[in-house]
Design an enzyme around this catalytic site. Structure first.
Site, PDB file in Angstrom:
ATOM      1  N   GLN A 129       0.839  -1.180  -0.045  1.00 48.40           N
ATOM      2  CA  GLN A 129       0.040  -0.065  -0.030  1.00 48.40           C
ATOM      3  C   GLN A 129       0.843   1.353   0.039  1.00 48.40           C
ATOM      4  O   GLN A 129       1.844   1.407   0.999  1.00 48.40           O
ATOM      5  CB  GLN A 129      -0.861  -0.089   1.155  1.00 48.40           C
ATOM      6  CG  GLN A 129      -1.646   1.226   1.355  1.00 48.40           C
ATOM      7  CD  GLN A 129      -2.603   0.826   2.702  1.00 48.40           C
ATOM      8  OE1 GLN A 129      -2.256   0.628   3.533  1.00 48.40           O
ATOM      9  NE2 GLN A 129      -3.901   1.627   2.439  1.00 48.40           N
ATOM     10  N   GLY A 130       0.797   1.975  -0.929  1.00 51.14           N
ATOM     11  CA  GLY A 130       1.486   3.318  -1.303  1.00 51.14           C
ATOM     12  C   GLY A 130       0.721   4.510  -0.920  1.00 51.14           C
ATOM     13  O   GLY A 130       0.173   5.260  -1.695  1.00 51.14           O
ATOM     14  N   SER A 164       4.741  -1.546   4.085  1.00 52.11           N
ATOM     15  CA  SER A 164       4.909  -2.862   4.732  1.00 52.11           C
ATOM     16  C   SER A 164       4.889  -3.649   3.384  1.00 52.11           C
ATOM     17  O   SER A 164       4.218  -3.553   2.422  1.00 52.11           O
ATOM     18  CB  SER A 164       3.679  -3.303   5.465  1.00 52.11           C
ATOM     19  OG  SER A 164       3.455  -2.050   6.301  1.00 52.11           O
ATOM     20  N   GLU A 248      -9.772  -1.636   5.491  1.00 48.99           N
ATOM     21  CA  GLU A 248      -8.643  -1.810   6.218  1.00 48.99           C
ATOM     22  C   GLU A 248      -8.974  -2.025   7.699  1.00 48.99           C
ATOM     23  O   GLU A 248      -8.433  -2.588   8.426  1.00 48.99           O
ATOM     24  CB  GLU A 248      -7.638  -0.819   5.775  1.00 48.99           C
ATOM     25  CG  GLU A 248      -6.464  -0.557   6.763  1.00 48.99           C
ATOM     26  CD  GLU A 248      -5.326   0.344   6.251  1.00 48.99           C
ATOM     27  OE1 GLU A 248      -5.462   0.848   5.208  1.00 48.99           O
ATOM     28  OE2 GLU A 248      -4.441   0.401   6.913  1.00 48.99           O
TER      29      GLU A 248
END
Ligand SMILES: Cc1cc2nc3c(=O)[nH]c(=O)nc-3n(C[C@H](O)[C@H](O)[C@H](O)COP(=O)(O)OP(=O)(O)OC[C@H]3O[C@@H](n4cnc5c(N)ncnc54)[C@H](O)[C@@H]3O)c2cc1C
Lengths: 398, 368
Positions: A129-130, A164, A248
């Site tokens: 995830q950016g 991550s 999320e």
């Protein structure tokens, strides 16, 4: 499904996890998907996820045509519960399973679903995830990483941070700025399902407070990605990012399921209190320890019971979204305080760190440090309280 | 793990509507320190059949278990309604389990029809341990002579029957005292923190009752746990009410040109309060489920619920006062009404420290 079928299914899953739980690999495993720091950890966890998927216990409720099981959600919930109970390692592709995947199923194009979903489940494609940047974390809308359209490509420049699984990922859900115009900072943001293996994308590992690795700073230096990586339209990035965050934080359903961390329960701490000594006596006999354990037992029961009660609409409070919107905050903060408390039972040995001499090899100290992953990642606890204040109670913004 | 039937849902809906209609805060204020209970309200509650919910069918009730009362009491707590409702249903519950056949057939139909009952258990030292008492009953011939003093006897002046705990031959027993057996002058009004409660001191000296008025059973623990369950229901409702008061003020009052709700030092504790309410409500209906199932863990669940809610409601009341600034310090501000209710509930039948201590052996000293 009948009650009886569900009971039988539960027994079947429990037996499967009992029989198939992987052996101790002989090296320290990470505690959450945010802490996968070595190749051997990663490969072990990827193989394990693959095995669970092949057995049919992941993505059970996702559509069959894309690789899911096409079965009722309740079965996946049971499988996830049994996975947690069996204390087996977590599903490492959490970002794919629980946020990118449901997002693609909800808002993606048909070809995206065909292309990505099955490999998310099988752990063939790891996702990262950016979102966060060095100067835009809580204030995510302030993201500056650029994506400039050039023919049928976008050219990326800038950096994302705290990525991550960045070094292991094949794809990234990316929030980048396609325009600096617009009425506010959110207007110029766009959302991409971006490949990681293109020239100019460089994830550099960052050392964590425990001394281990697990996340990266991801640099973009004139990296070119196909224009059809854009999700939705240019300028819709903020809205799509918000949908991603509801997945999320578990505020909506639709995830593939499976556990994403090794859960610490209050019973583990009670069990520790029985076997460690504090000033010569079992910690469980110490009046202060006893009082605090009771408080933790009540709090942990509160969390469990809230989940149960929220399935009964007639028993909703006057703020019916409170339980759903607070799951991450409640669980992560309890976990952090519980781990910190566990240390206090170890006497002078609380001051050790991961080593043979430490109680349980230093699991408690490492666990406490790693507990911050969830109180910071995914929106800090302070931000979660803002969200509860504003969206659940209807209070004004800061 | 939590069961809630359609029947209970319907009762909850009716109760919520009823209490909303009867609960404008002006009406509550008008009832503070009143000389009589709200007779109209009482009549309506009895007309709705609420006094017979837990009374066996053979005595004219619905024959449900005591946990079925929870939604009604929670709704009353939401709007700070005071009445002898809880004490009356608990007296009925106690008579149904500890009374003789003739006591049951005499009193239960009357309670269903609106006869008021209450308890006289606590004594001057304020102990929460219900068998830790000094009051005595001495038998001579067929008469029981009572001595001692009881406190916090709610609505004693309007009660037709009072169940009191006394020691007879060294053992704690429950006795049923009828109103006409209490000499005038033996009852005096107490000044209590929650002004929606009408509380009395009952001097037992000189009261004489028939030996047949001793109840067969003396299950103090059942009285304690049932009372706690009702207090938890009131607290869950009260937490909701006080949080609404807080939210409303945070959304209207301005300071430094901003609504005060935009300040995190007010917003974040408010978020904590809503989560503590969600917890309280969850513990409450879980405990109610276990009571209804006759589950052995009901005691643990009720003590957990009481500990958690006592702390949470008192915290919310405390913050409600602070968050209203100077207005919070006034009698006019509703925050104090809730704080007073919270403190009453917290210190009836044990606060959080007391119950956590009792929970230690229940939770920690058995095999996991
Ligand atoms: C282990 C881990 C893994 C992560 N993985 C990823 C990932 O894979 N992808 C990704 O994009 N991001 C990831 N993150 C980043 C995470 O989402 C951010 O760290 C987080 O959103 C906070 O942003 P920040 O670090 O910039 O802190 P800041 O926003 O600078 O916050 C600093 C402090 O200020 C407080 N604060 C900030 N704003 C407010 C406010 N309005 N009100 C009150 N307090 C405030 C915060 O609570 C915090 O305590 C990860 C983080 C961790 C710890």
């Amino acid at each position: 499904m009948t009650e009886k079928e569900l009971v039988e299914f539960r027994a079947e899953v429990a037996a499967w996890f009992r029989d198939n739980a992987p052996d101790d690999p002989g090296f320290l495993l990470p505690e959450t998907f945010m802490e996968v720091g070595t190749d051997e950890q990663f490969e072990f966890l990827r193989d394990w996820q693959h095995k669970v998927y092949e057995a049919g216990y992941l993505g059970m409720a996702w559509p069959k045509e894309y690789g899911g099981g096409g079965r009722p959600q309740i079965l996946q919930d049971i499988a996830t519960q049994e996975m947690a109970k069996a204390r087996v390692p977590f599903m490492t592709n959490t970002i794919g399973l629980n946020w990118a995947g449901p997002l693609i199923l909800k808002m993606g194009r048909e070809e995206d679903k065909k292309r990505y979903i099955k490999n998310i489940l099988s752990a063939e494609d790891i996702w990262c995830q950016g979102f966060s940047e060095p100067d835009a974390g809580s204030d995510l809308g302030n993201s500056q990483c650029r994506a400039v359209r050039d023919g049928d490509e976008y050219v990326l420049n800038g950096s994302k941070i705290w990525t991550s699984l960045g070094t292991y990922a094949r794809h990234m859900i990316l929030l980048a700025r396609t325009s600096t115009e617009g009425s506010n900072k959110y207007a110029g943001l766009s959302y991409f399902l971006a490949p990681m293996n293109v020239p100019g994308i460089d994830p550099k590992p960052i050392q964590k407070l425990t001394g281990e690795y697990g996340f990266c700073q991801t640099y973009f230096d004139n990296a070119r990605i196909p224009a059809d990586c854009l999700m939705g339209q240019e300028g819709e990035g903020w809205n799509i990012a918000m949908v991603t965050l509801t997945f999320e934080r578990g505020a909506t359903g639709g995830q593939a399921g499976g556990i994403s961390s090794m859960e610490l329960t209050v019973n583990d701490v009670v069990e520790l209190a029985r076997r460690v000594k504090r000033n010569g006596k079992p910690a469980i006999e110490d009046p202060d320890v006893r009082r605090q354990l009771v408080n933790f037992l009540i709090e942990s029961k509160s969390n469990r019971l809230m989940g149960v009660r929220s399935t009964i609409p007639a028993l909703a409070s006057e703020w019916p979204t409170a339980v759903m919107m607070s799951g991450k905050l409640r669980a992560s903060e309890l976990n952090r305080r519980l781990s910190r408390f566990a240390l206090s039972m170890l006497g002078a040995n609380a001051a050790r760190f991961v080593s043979d001499e430490a109680t349980d090899g230093g699991k408690w100290q490492r666990g406490y440090f790693n507990a911050f992953s969830a109180t910071i990642g995914g929106g800090t606890s302070q931000i979660q309280k803002n969200i509860i204040g504003e969206r659940v109670l209807g209070l004004p913004k800061d | 793990m939590i069961k809630f039937t359609d029947e209970q849902s319907m009762l909850l809906e009716t109760a919520a509507d009823f209490c909303r209609n009867h609960g404008p805060i002006e009406k509550v204020r008008a009832s503070l320190d009143a000389d009589d209970i709200d007779r109209g309200l009482w009549q309506e509650m009895s007309d709705l059949g609420w006094l017979g919910i837990n009374v066996p069918e053979e005595y004219g009730g619905l024959g449900l278990d005591i946990s079925s009362i929870v939604p009604v009491v929670e709704s009353m707590g939401r709007y700070l309604l005071g009445s002898p409702y809880v004490s009356s249903v608990l007296v009925a519950e106690c008579l149904a389990s500890c009374g003789s056949d003739s006591q049951r057939s005499e009193w239960l139909p009357k309670i269903v029809a609106g006869t008021i009952g209450t308890f006289a258990l606590t004594e001057e030292d304020g102990s929460w341990v219900l068998d830790d008492i000094e009051a005595v009953g001495t038998v001579s011939d067929q008469t029981l002579h009572l001595t001692g003093t009881k406190m916090f006897v709610t609505d004693a002046d309007v009660a037709d029957l009072i169940i009191a705990s006394v020691k007879i031959d060294g053992a704690v027993r429950l006795v049923l005292i009828e109103r006409n057996q209490i000499p005038p002058g033996n009852l005096s009004r107490e000044v209590v923190i929650d002004q929606t409660r009408r509380s009395f001191r009952l001097n037992l000296d000189g009261i004489e009752i028939s030996a047949s008025q001793v109840l067969a059973g003396s299950d103090l623990k059942a009285i304690e746990l049932n009372s706690m369950l009702m207090l938890c229901a009131e607290m869950s409702g009260g937490l909701t009410g006080v949080l609404q008061v807080i939210v409303e003020y945070l959304n209207t009052r301005k300071a430094f040109n901003r609504l005060i709700g935009s300040y995190q030092s007010l917003k974040h504790p408010s978020a904590d309060i809503v989560l503590s309410l969600e917890a309280a409500k969850s513990h409450l209906y879980y405990a109610a489920t276990l009571v209804s199932d006759g589950d052995d863990n009901a005691e643990t669940a009720i003590r957990m619920a009481k500990a958690q809610a006592s702390e949470a409601f008192a915290f919310a009341g405390d913050r409600a006062v602070q968050f209203h600034g100077g207005f919070g310090f006034t009698f006019e501000c509703d925050a104090q009404l809730f704080l007073r209710r919270a403190l009453w509930c917290q210190y009836q039948h044990g606060d959080e420290n007391y119950h956590c201590r009792l929970l230690e052996p229940l939770l920690l000293d058995q095999a996991v």
